[in-house]
Design a protein around this motif. Structure first.
Motif, PDB file in Angstrom:
ATOM      1  N   ILE A 178       0.821  -1.217   0.000  1.00 33.71           N
ATOM      2  CA  ILE A 178       0.000   0.000   0.000  1.00 33.71           C
ATOM      3  C   ILE A 178       0.848   1.256   0.000  1.00 33.71           C
ATOM      4  O   ILE A 178       0.347   2.333  -0.287  1.00 33.71           O
ATOM      5  N   TYR A 179       2.137   1.126   0.298  1.00 34.97           N
ATOM      6  CA  TYR A 179       3.017   2.288   0.366  1.00 34.97           C
ATOM      7  C   TYR A 179       3.722   2.517  -0.957  1.00 34.97           C
ATOM      8  O   TYR A 179       4.241   1.598  -1.570  1.00 34.97           O
ATOM      9  N   LYS A 180       3.753   3.766  -1.367  1.00 39.72           N
ATOM     10  CA  LYS A 180       4.459   4.161  -2.582  1.00 39.72           C
ATOM     11  C   LYS A 180       5.314   5.367  -2.250  1.00 39.72           C
ATOM     12  O   LYS A 180       4.877   6.291  -1.556  1.00 39.72           O
ATOM     13  N   VAL A 181       6.528   5.374  -2.749  1.00 37.02           N
ATOM     14  CA  VAL A 181       7.451   6.483  -2.493  1.00 37.02           C
ATOM     15  C   VAL A 181       6.844   7.787  -2.996  1.00 37.02           C
ATOM     16  O   VAL A 181       7.036   8.845  -2.403  1.00 37.02           O
ATOM     17  N   GLU A 182       6.047   7.704  -4.044  1.00 34.27           N
ATOM     18  CA  GLU A 182       5.426   8.895  -4.620  1.00 34.27           C
ATOM     19  C   GLU A 182       4.463   9.578  -3.651  1.00 34.27           C
ATOM     20  O   GLU A 182       4.146  10.752  -3.807  1.00 34.27           O
ATOM     21  N   ASP A 183       4.017   8.858  -2.635  1.00 34.57           N
ATOM     22  CA  ASP A 183       3.090   9.422  -1.651  1.00 34.57           C
ATOM     23  C   ASP A 183       3.797  10.292  -0.616  1.00 34.57           C
ATOM     24  O   ASP A 183       3.132  10.973   0.168  1.00 34.57           O
ATOM     25  N   ALA A 184       5.109  10.266  -0.589  1.00 35.16           N
ATOM     26  CA  ALA A 184       5.884  11.045   0.385  1.00 35.16           C
ATOM     27  C   ALA A 184       6.829  11.990  -0.364  1.00 35.16           C
ATOM     28  O   ALA A 184       7.873  11.555  -0.858  1.00 35.16           O
ATOM     29  N   PRO A 185       6.465  13.272  -0.460  1.00 31.49           N
ATOM     30  CA  PRO A 185       7.307  14.224  -1.191  1.00 31.49           C
ATOM     31  C   PRO A 185       8.749  14.280  -0.682  1.00 31.49           C
ATOM     32  O   PRO A 185       9.684  14.445  -1.466  1.00 31.49           O
ATOM     33  N   GLU A 186       8.931  14.110   0.611  1.00 31.56           N
ATOM     34  CA  GLU A 186      10.280  14.137   1.185  1.00 31.56           C
ATOM     35  C   GLU A 186      11.131  13.002   0.623  1.00 31.56           C
ATOM     36  O   GLU A 186      12.310  13.181   0.325  1.00 31.56           O
ATOM     37  N   LEU A 187      10.518  11.830   0.499  1.00 32.07           N
ATOM     38  CA  LEU A 187      11.247  10.678  -0.016  1.00 32.07           C
ATOM     39  C   LEU A 187      11.454  10.768  -1.527  1.00 32.07           C
ATOM     40  O   LEU A 187      12.449  10.270  -2.047  1.00 32.07           O
ATOM     41  N   MET A 188      10.517  11.396  -2.218  1.00 32.67           N
ATOM     42  CA  MET A 188      10.696  11.597  -3.664  1.00 32.67           C
ATOM     43  C   MET A 188      11.920  12.475  -3.920  1.00 32.67           C
ATOM     44  O   MET A 188      12.673  12.246  -4.868  1.00 32.67           O
ATOM     45  N   LYS A 189      12.122  13.449  -3.059  1.00 33.71           N
ATOM     46  CA  LYS A 189      13.297  14.323  -3.180  1.00 33.71           C
ATOM     47  C   LYS A 189      14.582  13.499  -3.030  1.00 33.71           C
ATOM     48  O   LYS A 189      15.521  13.645  -3.812  1.00 33.71           O
ATOM     49  N   ILE A 190      14.590  12.616  -2.049  1.00 39.11           N
ATOM     50  CA  ILE A 190      15.754  11.753  -1.833  1.00 39.11           C
ATOM     51  C   ILE A 190      15.951  10.817  -3.027  1.00 39.11           C
ATOM     52  O   ILE A 190      17.074  10.615  -3.493  1.00 39.11           O
ATOM     53  N   LYS A 191      14.845  10.256  -3.512  1.00 37.15           N
ATOM     54  CA  LYS A 191      14.911   9.339  -4.655  1.00 37.15           C
ATOM     55  C   LYS A 191      15.514  10.035  -5.878  1.00 37.15           C
ATOM     56  O   LYS A 191      16.378   9.483  -6.560  1.00 37.15           O
ATOM     57  N   LYS A 192      15.092  11.276  -6.134  1.00 37.24           N
ATOM     58  CA  LYS A 192      15.616  12.028  -7.285  1.00 37.24           C
ATOM     59  C   LYS A 192      17.096  12.355  -7.110  1.00 37.24           C
ATOM     60  O   LYS A 192      17.872  12.311  -8.068  1.00 37.24           O
ATOM     61  N   GLN A 193      17.500  12.676  -5.881  1.00 41.35           N
ATOM     62  CA  GLN A 193      18.920  12.955  -5.622  1.00 41.35           C
ATOM     63  C   GLN A 193      19.761  11.705  -5.863  1.00 41.35           C
ATOM     64  O   GLN A 193      20.862  11.788  -6.405  1.00 41.35           O
ATOM     65  N   LEU A 194      19.252  10.555  -5.450  1.00 42.52           N
ATOM     66  CA  LEU A 194      19.968   9.305  -5.678  1.00 42.52           C
ATOM     67  C   LEU A 194      20.051   8.991  -7.166  1.00 42.52           C
ATOM     68  O   LEU A 194      21.090   8.534  -7.661  1.00 42.52           O
ATOM     69  N   GLU A 195      18.941   9.221  -7.894  1.00 41.90           N
ATOM     70  CA  GLU A 195      18.924   8.945  -9.328  1.00 41.90           C
ATOM     71  C   GLU A 195      19.926   9.813 -10.079  1.00 41.90           C
ATOM     72  O   GLU A 195      20.532   9.366 -11.048  1.00 41.90           O
ATOM     73  N   LYS A 223      22.750  10.592  -9.082  1.00 41.45           N
ATOM     74  CA  LYS A 223      24.061   9.985  -8.866  1.00 41.45           C
ATOM     75  C   LYS A 223      24.122   8.556  -9.409  1.00 41.45           C
ATOM     76  O   LYS A 223      25.111   7.862  -9.215  1.00 41.45           O
ATOM     77  N   GLY A 224      23.049   8.140 -10.060  1.00 41.32           N
ATOM     78  CA  GLY A 224      23.011   6.791 -10.624  1.00 41.32           C
ATOM     79  C   GLY A 224      22.757   5.715  -9.582  1.00 41.32           C
ATOM     80  O   GLY A 224      23.092   4.550  -9.790  1.00 41.32           O
ATOM     81  N   LEU A 225      22.171   6.088  -8.467  1.00 46.57           N
ATOM     82  CA  LEU A 225      21.906   5.142  -7.383  1.00 46.57           C
ATOM     83  C   LEU A 225      20.408   4.960  -7.189  1.00 46.57           C
ATOM     84  O   LEU A 225      19.602   5.774  -7.650  1.00 46.57           O
ATOM     85  N   SER A 226      20.050   3.911  -6.502  1.00 57.67           N
ATOM     86  CA  SER A 226      18.653   3.700  -6.125  1.00 57.67           C
ATOM     87  C   SER A 226      18.632   3.039  -4.754  1.00 57.67           C
ATOM     88  O   SER A 226      19.591   2.396  -4.340  1.00 57.67           O
ATOM     89  N   ASP A 227      17.530   3.219  -4.080  1.00 58.24           N
ATOM     90  CA  ASP A 227      17.366   2.619  -2.762  1.00 58.24           C
ATOM     91  C   ASP A 227      16.117   1.744  -2.799  1.00 58.24           C
ATOM     92  O   ASP A 227      14.994   2.248  -2.732  1.00 58.24           O
ATOM     93  N   PRO A 228      16.288   0.429  -2.929  1.00 50.07           N
ATOM     94  CA  PRO A 228      15.125  -0.452  -3.020  1.00 50.07           C
ATOM     95  C   PRO A 228      14.316  -0.508  -1.720  1.00 50.07           C
ATOM     96  O   PRO A 228      13.179  -0.941  -1.725  1.00 50.07           O
ATOM     97  N   TRP A 229      14.891  -0.050  -0.638  1.00 48.10           N
ATOM     98  CA  TRP A 229      14.223  -0.100   0.662  1.00 48.10           C
ATOM     99  C   TRP A 229      13.566   1.226   1.027  1.00 48.10           C
ATOM    100  O   TRP A 229      13.018   1.369   2.108  1.00 48.10           O
TER     101      TRP A 229
END
Length: 96
Positions: A16-33, A35-41
């Motif tokens: 039921i949880y999606k990273v897109e539902d948390a703007p704070e985490l989307m910011k982190i996800k974009k910063q990782l992307e 740098k060519g990184l991803s966080d599966p967790w």
């Protein structure tokens, strides 16, 4: 133990949880992307940003300021009492 016939809470389904539902985490996800990184967790942290759960600072605020009004009132009463009895104590100490 504790008199519960079942768990006191229900663990929600992880899907039921999606990273897109948390703007704070989307910011982190974009910063990782960038740098060519991803966080599966990263999805595992979405619940922390859900409206169902209070923020940690809200819990801290409740913990720190619980009873603040009562304490402040008692402090004021104590100061008032000290001021009212101060003249009596001062005269008593002057005779010694």
């Amino acid at each position: 133990m504790g008199g519960h016939s079942h768990a006191p809470y229900k663990v929600p389904d992880y899907t039921i949880y999606k990273v897109e539902d948390a703007p704070e985490l989307m910011k982190i996800k974009k910063q990782l992307e960038k740098k060519g990184l991803s966080d599966p967790w990263l999805r595992n942290e979405v619940w922390r940003y859900s409206k169902e759960f209070p923020r940690p600072w809200a819990n801290a605020r409740i913990f720190i300021f619980r009873g603040f009004g009562v304490g402040l009132s008692l402090f004021g009463i104590t100061l008032l009492y000290e001021q009212l009895t101060k003249s009596k104590d001062h005269d008593h100490e002057a005779h010694h």
